[in-house]
Enzyme design. Structure first.
Site: not given
Ligand SMILES: *[C@@H]1O[C@H](CO)[C@@H](O)[C@H](O)[C@H]1NC(C)=O
Length: 358
Positions: A46-48, A77, A80
């Site tokens: 998730h959210d690399l 997820s 950001t």
């Protein structure tokens, strides 16, 4: 982790920018880690992003396990950084294995440019005549153009709008591997790091202190008092264009935003500042800083973090941008990153003060 996050090394390093060879190594190691996740049947990371890539004791890049812990149906997820969100997540709210490839593409962009460039904007540049203008100028002379072009091409493949058009991780691994030219040099050497971490003494400004103790009221007070004064190099004088309707609208929007901000009507301030951001010919660090606080006040720390990062893009060594990122990271539970940010803010503060005295 002893040697910080990729975000720190790319966007606010102390001594030297991350060298090209190390950036290729990061791209390769992340691909390896993702391939490993796939082999273990954990296909969704998730959210690399650049906060999730850490450098261990040996200076080798690794992926934090944070991205594996989330529930795949967790709607947060990817919140950001909205500009970096895979399109299918925007459409359906679902993360699929190809979304991870998209995020990998955004990391490639970060590595190549040394900046947060929204993928849509980067793709426009790549489709244009000279994709190499994307490249981080601090890397000049460190790479051959063909290698840079290969990486840019890979990034653009990963960022394809349709998930099915993106390559798989095995393809990426095979493509990045040959770009590594100094496999035998250790990561610590490449990065010019010693094994022991350096401790920076902390001397925070009042804003830094307020961010450290998560005192939103005090932060509001300071941002209000400082106003737009901190904004170096920005030309606040208005030209003859002032008289055009468009500029008048912009000034009104700014005024509404400022009044709402003053009166702690944070929802309205967000609305007006958001409208303002879309209208302004050049982004304003102060507007982003103020909107950061607004988002924190209305309980949206992810958006706050994004804005504080934007403020840093406007004024790269602005302590306020670092303090506010620290505050947002802290609200997001990323204490170690928050502490780093406070340290960075304090370091830039000290640098500013010494240059004023000198
Ligand atoms: C901006 O502020 C004005 C005045 O407070 C308010 O009426 C308006 O709804 C706000 N939002 C936008 C997007 O203009």
């Amino acid at each position: 982790m002893p040697h910080d996050t990729l975000s720190k090394h790319l966007f606010h390093y102390d001594k030297q920018p991350l060298p090209w060879e190390m950036r290729v190594r990061v791209a390769y190691y992340i691909a390896l880690a993702l391939d490993h996740c796939n082999a273990e049947n954990r296909k969704i990371y998730h959210d690399l992003n650049a906060y999730r890539v850490l450098f261990d004791e040996e200076g080798d890049p690794s992926l934090s396990t944070f991205g594996l812990m989330k529930n795949s149906r967790d709607g947060k997820s990817y919140s950001t950084n909205l500009a970096y969100t895979p399109p299918e997540f925007m459409r359906t709210g679902r993360v699929i294995p190809e979304s991870v490839i998209y995020s990998y593409g955004t990391i490639l962009l970060d590595l190549l440019s040394g900046k947060h460039i929204p993928p849509s904007h980067a793709l426009d540049i790549i489709r244009g005549k000279s994709a190499l203008v994307l490249m981080d100028s601090s890397l000049e002379g460190q790479y051959v153009n063909e290698d840079a072009a290969t990486m840019i091409e890979l990034a653009s493949k990963c960022l394809q709008y349709e998930a099915r058009d993106r390559p798989d991780i095995k393809f990426l691994l095979a493509a990045v591997d040959p770009l590594q030219k100094q496999k035998e040099v250790t990561s610590l050497n490449l990065m010019g790091l010693a094994k022991a971490a350096v401790v920076v003494p902390i001397m925070l400004s009042p804003l830094g202190k307020a961010c450290e103790r998560l005192d939103l009221t005090a932060v509001h007070d300071i941002l209000l008092k400082t106003g737009y004064r901190d904004e170096e190099g920005a030309d606040n004088e208005l030209s003859f264009q002032e008289w055009t309707q468009q500029v008048q609208d912009m000034l009104n929007t700014k005024k509404f935003g400022d009044i709402a901000f003053r009166d702690k009507d944070f929802k309205n301030a967000v609305e007006n500042y958001s409208k303002l951001v879309a209208m302004m010919p050049a982004p304003s660090a102060t507007v982003f800083a103020r909107r950061t606080l607004c988002y924190l006040m209305i309980g949206q720390p992810e958006l706050a973090l994004r804005d504080a990062m934007q403020a840093q893009v406007c004024i790269p060594e602005w302590p306020t941008a670092f303090y506010l990122q620290a505050l947002a990271l802290s609200k997001l539970g990323m204490e170690a990153d928050a502490q780093d940010m406070l340290n960075d803010g304090a370091a830039f503060e000290a640098k500013r003060q010494s240059s004023w005295r000198g």
